[in-house]
Design a protein around this motif. Structure first.
Motif: not given
Length: 183
Positions: A58, A78, A91, A93
């Motif tokens: 991440a 991502r 952030t 997915k």
């Protein structure tokens, strides 16, 4: 008079060369760093992502540019919403379509509040930024919250987000916002 004509032609030539030099510099500044690799063009997302990073971190990748931008990493499916001071605001997915954009820099070119996706699913907050082989590429959120695996028989460019992530993208990625696509 011949010297005035020669001066005029020399001035036009200099102006033309300056313009060509500027345009060449601008084009090279926006070009991808390396040669383009083949697109998936209809390959199933899972099969094409078999080589993708297992860790899927991440952390914002180092090679993702500077300044306010959306960063989309193909290798980890991502997205990062990055503020002007390089601070990650969010952030998350995503679930890619069957056609990926090439790595490079793009700008948000159009947006739609609500439409029907290629797969027939009602979607909202569509943020489009490029087209590959006639397939429009952009982020969107399915109203039913689904993040489907891409159908290998249909060329799709929708990069699906959750509804909450789609809301954040919609607020952040207005027309002209920079999108950086990296491997």
């Amino acid at each position: 008079m011949p010297s005035n004509s020669a001066t005029f032609v020399a001035g036009l030539t200099a102006a033309a060369l300056t313009t060509v030099g500027f345009l060449a510099f601008h084009a090279s500044a926006n070009a991808p760093a390396g040669p383009a690799e083949p697109l998936r063009s209809g390959a199933p997302a899972k099969a094409a992502s078999a080589h993708r990073d297992k860790e899927r971190s991440a952390a914002l990748p180092d090679d993702s540019g500077v300044g306010e931008r959306v960063v989309y990493a193909l290798s980890g499916d991502r997205v990062w919403l990055v503020g002007s001071n390089d601070e990650v605001k969010r952030t998350f997915k995503v679930a890619p379509g069957s056609v990926d954009p090439l790595p490079g820099s793009y700008d948000v070119s159009s947006r739609s509040g609500a439409v029907t996706g290629t797969d027939g699913t009602p979607i909202e907050h569509v943020v489009r930024f490029t087209t590959v082989d006639g397939v429009t590429i952009g982020f969107s959120a399915a109203l039913d919250g689904s993040l489907p695996e891409a159908d290998p028989t249909v060329k799709t460019g929708g990069i699906r987000e959750t509804v909450a992530d789609g809301n954040a993208m919609w607020d952040f990625a207005t027309i002209g916002q920079r999108i950086i696509v990296i491997r």
